[in-house]
Motif scaffolding. Structure first.
Motif, mmCIF file in Angstrom:
data_model
loop_
_atom_site.group_PDB
_atom_site.id
_atom_site.type_symbol
_atom_site.label_atom_id
_atom_site.label_comp_id
_atom_site.label_asym_id
_atom_site.label_seq_id
_atom_site.Cartn_x
_atom_site.Cartn_y
_atom_site.Cartn_z
ATOM 1 N N CYS A 245 0.830 -1.217 0.000
ATOM 2 C CA CYS A 245 0.000 0.000 0.000
ATOM 3 C C CYS A 245 0.859 1.259 0.000
ATOM 4 C CB CYS A 245 -0.936 0.003 1.215
ATOM 5 S SG CYS A 245 -2.216 -1.272 1.173
ATOM 6 N N GLN A 246 1.911 1.254 0.801
ATOM 7 C CA GLN A 246 2.781 2.415 0.865
ATOM 8 C C GLN A 246 3.499 2.656 -0.460
ATOM 9 O OE1 GLN A 246 1.429 3.898 3.464
ATOM 10 N NE2 GLN A 246 3.419 4.527 4.267
ATOM 11 N N LEU A 247 4.008 1.597 -1.071
ATOM 12 C CA LEU A 247 4.713 1.743 -2.342
ATOM 13 C C LEU A 247 3.761 2.163 -3.449
ATOM 14 C CD1 LEU A 247 7.323 1.458 -3.944
ATOM 15 C CD2 LEU A 247 6.739 -0.955 -4.340
ATOM 16 N N ARG A 248 2.599 1.542 -3.507
ATOM 17 C CA ARG A 248 1.629 1.861 -4.564
ATOM 18 C C ARG A 248 1.168 3.314 -4.491
ATOM 19 N NH1 ARG A 248 -2.392 3.721 -6.830
ATOM 20 N NH2 ARG A 248 -4.293 2.668 -7.445
ATOM 21 N N HIS A 249 0.829 3.788 -3.285
ATOM 22 C CA HIS A 249 0.382 5.178 -3.136
ATOM 23 C C HIS A 249 1.548 6.157 -3.276
ATOM 24 C CE1 HIS A 249 -3.589 3.858 -2.258
ATOM 25 N NE2 HIS A 249 -3.273 3.293 -1.113
ATOM 26 N N GLY A 250 2.734 5.727 -2.851
ATOM 27 C CA GLY A 250 3.898 6.580 -3.018
ATOM 28 C C GLY A 250 4.229 6.801 -4.480
ATOM 29 N N GLN A 252 2.089 6.611 -6.944
ATOM 30 C CA GLN A 252 1.024 7.453 -7.499
ATOM 31 C C GLN A 252 1.268 8.927 -7.183
ATOM 32 O OE1 GLN A 252 -2.982 6.255 -6.552
ATOM 33 N NE2 GLN A 252 -3.842 8.249 -7.051
ATOM 34 N N THR A 253 1.589 9.215 -5.935
ATOM 35 C CA THR A 253 1.836 10.610 -5.535
ATOM 36 C C THR A 253 3.022 11.194 -6.285
ATOM 37 O OG1 THR A 253 0.968 10.162 -3.306
ATOM 38 C CG2 THR A 253 2.352 12.118 -3.583
ATOM 39 N N LEU A 254 4.102 10.419 -6.395
ATOM 40 C CA LEU A 254 5.300 10.897 -7.082
ATOM 41 C C LEU A 254 5.029 11.120 -8.563
ATOM 42 C CD1 LEU A 254 8.320 11.544 -7.057
ATOM 43 C CD2 LEU A 254 8.762 9.088 -7.439
ATOM 44 N N SER A 255 4.352 10.177 -9.214
ATOM 45 C CA SER A 255 4.101 10.306 -10.652
ATOM 46 C C SER A 255 3.159 11.469 -10.956
ATOM 47 C CB SER A 255 3.526 8.996 -11.211
ATOM 48 O OG SER A 255 2.262 8.708 -10.646
ATOM 49 N N GLU A 256 2.176 11.687 -10.096
ATOM 50 C CA GLU A 256 1.278 12.828 -10.292
ATOM 51 C C GLU A 256 2.025 14.145 -10.112
ATOM 52 O OE1 GLU A 256 -1.905 12.246 -7.548
ATOM 53 O OE2 GLU A 256 -3.051 10.963 -8.910
ATOM 54 N N LYS A 257 2.954 14.175 -9.178
ATOM 55 C CA LYS A 257 3.745 15.388 -8.951
ATOM 56 C C LYS A 257 4.704 15.657 -10.103
ATOM 57 C CE LYS A 257 6.834 17.515 -5.547
ATOM 58 N NZ LYS A 257 7.526 17.337 -4.235
ATOM 59 N N LEU A 258 5.373 14.609 -10.583
ATOM 60 C CA LEU A 258 6.345 14.774 -11.655
ATOM 61 C C LEU A 258 5.690 15.190 -12.965
ATOM 62 C CD1 LEU A 258 8.736 11.721 -11.074
ATOM 63 C CD2 LEU A 258 9.222 14.143 -10.650
ATOM 64 N N PHE A 259 4.531 14.623 -13.260
ATOM 65 C CA PHE A 259 3.877 14.873 -14.541
ATOM 66 C C PHE A 259 2.646 15.749 -14.419
ATOM 67 C CE2 PHE A 259 6.003 10.686 -14.854
ATOM 68 C CZ PHE A 259 6.945 11.023 -15.804
ATOM 69 N N LYS A 260 2.519 16.411 -13.256
ATOM 70 C CA LYS A 260 1.432 17.383 -13.030
ATOM 71 C C LYS A 260 0.063 16.789 -13.386
ATOM 72 C CE LYS A 260 4.628 21.161 -14.000
ATOM 73 N NZ LYS A 260 4.975 21.324 -12.592
ATOM 74 N N LYS A 261 -0.137 15.564 -12.931
ATOM 75 C CA LYS A 261 -1.396 14.826 -13.112
ATOM 76 C C LYS A 261 -1.749 14.613 -14.588
ATOM 77 C CE LYS A 261 -3.459 15.827 -8.633
ATOM 78 N NZ LYS A 261 -4.680 16.194 -7.889
ATOM 79 N N ASN A 262 -0.740 14.645 -15.463
ATOM 80 C CA ASN A 262 -0.982 14.311 -16.868
ATOM 81 C C ASN A 262 -1.022 12.784 -16.983
ATOM 82 O OD1 ASN A 262 -0.458 13.601 -19.675
ATOM 83 N ND2 ASN A 262 -0.011 15.763 -20.002
ATOM 84 N N HIS A 263 -2.222 12.253 -17.110
ATOM 85 C CA HIS A 263 -2.422 10.804 -17.072
ATOM 86 C C HIS A 263 -1.698 10.106 -18.230
ATOM 87 C CE1 HIS A 263 -5.370 7.790 -15.182
ATOM 88 N NE2 HIS A 263 -4.469 7.100 -15.828
ATOM 89 N N MET A 264 -1.634 10.746 -19.377
ATOM 90 C CA MET A 264 -0.983 10.136 -20.540
ATOM 91 C C MET A 264 0.513 9.938 -20.291
ATOM 92 S SD MET A 264 -2.904 12.333 -23.531
ATOM 93 C CE MET A 264 -1.967 11.586 -24.861
ATOM 94 N N LYS A 265 1.179 10.964 -19.776
ATOM 95 C CA LYS A 265 2.614 10.865 -19.505
ATOM 96 C C LYS A 265 2.902 9.858 -18.404
ATOM 97 C CE LYS A 265 3.746 15.612 -20.902
ATOM 98 N NZ LYS A 265 4.300 16.915 -20.430
ATOM 99 N N ARG A 266 2.082 9.890 -17.343
ATOM 100 C CA ARG A 266 2.270 8.962 -16.216
ATOM 101 C C ARG A 266 2.214 7.518 -16.689
ATOM 102 N NH1 ARG A 266 -2.287 9.361 -12.594
ATOM 103 N NH2 ARG A 266 -1.159 7.824 -11.355
ATOM 104 N N ALA A 267 1.145 7.188 -17.413
ATOM 105 C CA ALA A 267 0.950 5.801 -17.841
ATOM 106 C C ALA A 267 1.990 5.378 -18.879
ATOM 107 C CB ALA A 267 -0.462 5.629 -18.394
ATOM 108 N N PHE A 268 2.404 6.311 -19.733
ATOM 109 C CA PHE A 268 3.428 6.000 -20.731
ATOM 110 C C PHE A 268 4.733 5.615 -20.050
ATOM 111 C CE2 PHE A 268 7.019 7.517 -23.366
ATOM 112 C CZ PHE A 268 6.851 6.670 -24.455
ATOM 113 N N VAL A 269 5.163 6.420 -19.086
ATOM 114 C CA VAL A 269 6.406 6.125 -18.354
ATOM 115 C C VAL A 269 6.243 4.848 -17.543
ATOM 116 C CG1 VAL A 269 7.966 6.940 -16.551
ATOM 117 C CG2 VAL A 269 7.135 8.531 -18.286
ATOM 118 N N GLY A 270 5.074 4.669 -16.915
ATOM 119 C CA GLY A 270 4.822 3.449 -16.162
ATOM 120 C C GLY A 270 4.911 2.223 -17.052
#
Length: 434
Positions: A245-250, A252-270
């Motif tokens: 839970c800690q890793l999964r939410h961590g 998510q928080t980091l990826s939203e911060k890095l990509f300013k909640k741009n879902h396309m960029k987040r999922a592409f990098v993921g």
């Protein structure tokens, strides 16, 4: 005369809940069968076509585009985001948000895409969210009051869970238990029970879907030493749920911060990260749902760090914006860790795998009654005493962490935790970081 009027009112409400649960169960059960069958088909195609994993980053762009352009809707000047997934369903039960009706179809497509291209995910999330979406559609169609709206949504949750896992009693309780720690909304018992059983009936009897079966070969005899081992194991399994839970939410928080909640960029990098991990490991055992290794953990040896690999794959997949459930991955982590620990605890492999499956899910979902009932239905009531202890211990030792930050805390799990009532898991986590 007054008594007669009360009984008349009682039976009219009872009939309303039964009919409502029946309708929700039929619709959600049929929709869940579609989800299960398509997921099974797509999973088998992916396993035969290993090259599909290379398309996961592209799938992330497509999924992100859909969520950014069609996954948001305003209600009462509040933005509702279908990407919140189960948290949005929980918030709707508490009356904080409304479920966009389009959430069901979007999450189904997202789950299909994630499974087909090799993201590590499960299925119950889509079933639960479709259940909430169907219930919300009924709420708007019939313009029901606020209290009934919450109950309808809980019955939709029950129908989705009961149908997805072939566990109708578990599903009935899950709809009432998942939204809050320390409180079960028994007012929703009748519609949740009816919806879960009807959903299960539709999936198995009407549409003929066969659920996976996990069998405990041997259950150790009752003894003080075995109970002590089970308690120690339950603590270990609870810590694994916290780590996930800690890793999964961590992430998510980091990826939203890095990509300013741009879902396309987040999922592409993921998607790129998952592809790289797959190439490094040299196996696709941890992509998709991983049902083969999950089943193998009950009968023979599995790689000793399989649980850790699945944890990382799932945390990255869902933390970067892909879609799906978390129950199957938690089952995988718990069962494979239990399999690995059998050399240290001298207990039957199948028993340890079953214990881990249930205890890790309990610690992550914060639903001890649901987890215990799931063990009873999934393993035909074997090892009842051990599973009861394991669920309680895992629930307490996992602390106030969980899969769904929107879960409210009506009562702290123990006096050892200085948590205020009516807080949420998200609030507790935020305070710890300050």
């Amino acid at each position: 005369m007054v008594i007669k009027r009360k009984y008349k009112n009682f039976f009219s409400i009872l009939c309303k809940w039964v009919i409502s649960g029946l309708i929700i169960g039929i619709v959600v059960g049929s929709a869940t069968t579609f989800l299960l069958e398509i997921n099974d088909y797509l999973g088998s195609v992916r396993e035969k076509s290993g090259w599909l994993i290379g398309l996961l980053p592209l799938g992330g762009i497509i999924l992100g585009y859909i969520y950014m352009n069609y996954g948001k809707v305003y209600f009462n000047n509040t933005l509702n985001d279908t990407a919140e997934q189960n948290n949005l369903v929980i918030n709707s039960v508490h009356g904080n948000k409304k479920i966009p009706i389009r959430m069901g179809p979007i999450v189904y497509f997202g789950t299909f895409l994630t499974v087909f291209l090799g993201g590590s995910t499960g299925r119950e999330g889509a079933a639960v969210q479709m259940g909430g979406s169907v219930a919300e559609a009924g709420n708007r169609l019939f313009k029901v009051n606020l209290l009934d709206t919450k109950i309808y949504i809980m019955s939709g949750i029950s129908a989705g869970f009961g149908a997805a896992f072939g566990a109708p009693i578990t599903g009935a309780v899950f709809g009432m238990e998942m939204t809050a720690l320390g409180k079960i909304k028994f007012e929703a018992f009748v519609p949740c029970l009816v919806a879960s059983f009807v959903g299960h009936f539709m999936t198995t009897a009407v549409w003929g879907h066969k659920h996976e079966e996990f069998i405990i070969q041997n259950v150790p005899e009752l003894s003080f030493i075995t109970f002590t081992k089970v308690i120690i194991l339950a603590v270990i399994f609870s810590l694994l749920s916290v780590l996930y839970c800690q890793l999964r939410h961590g992430i998510q928080t980091l990826s939203e911060k890095l990509f300013k909640k741009n879902h396309m960029k987040r999922a592409f990098v993921g998607g790129i990260i998952i592809v790289l991990f797959t190439l490094i490991i040299g196996s696709q055992d941890y992509n998709g749902r991983g049902l083969q290794m999950l089943e193998q953990s009950f009968t023979g040896d599995v790689p000793p760090f399989a649980f850790l690999a699945k944890l990382v794959f799932t945390a990255v997949t869902l933390g970067t914006g892909f879609v799906g459930g978390e129950a199957i991955p938690l089952f995988f982590m718990g069962a494979t860790l239990g399999n690995t620990l059998h050399i240290f605890f001298d207990l039957p492999i199948s028993f340890l795998a079953a214990l881990g499956l249930v205890a890790v899910f309990c610690g992550g979902a914060n639903t001890p009654i649901t987890a215990f009932l799931l063990a009873m239905e999934m393993f035909d009531g074997e090892g009842l005493e051990y599973f009861f202890i394991a669920c309680l211990v895992s629930f307490i030792f996992s602390g106030h962490h969980g899969l769904w930050p929107s879960q409210q805390i009506y009562e702290p799990k123990s006096r050892l935790y200085s948590i205020t009532n009516a807080a949420t898991i998200e609030n507790v986590e935020r305070k710890k970081k300050l």
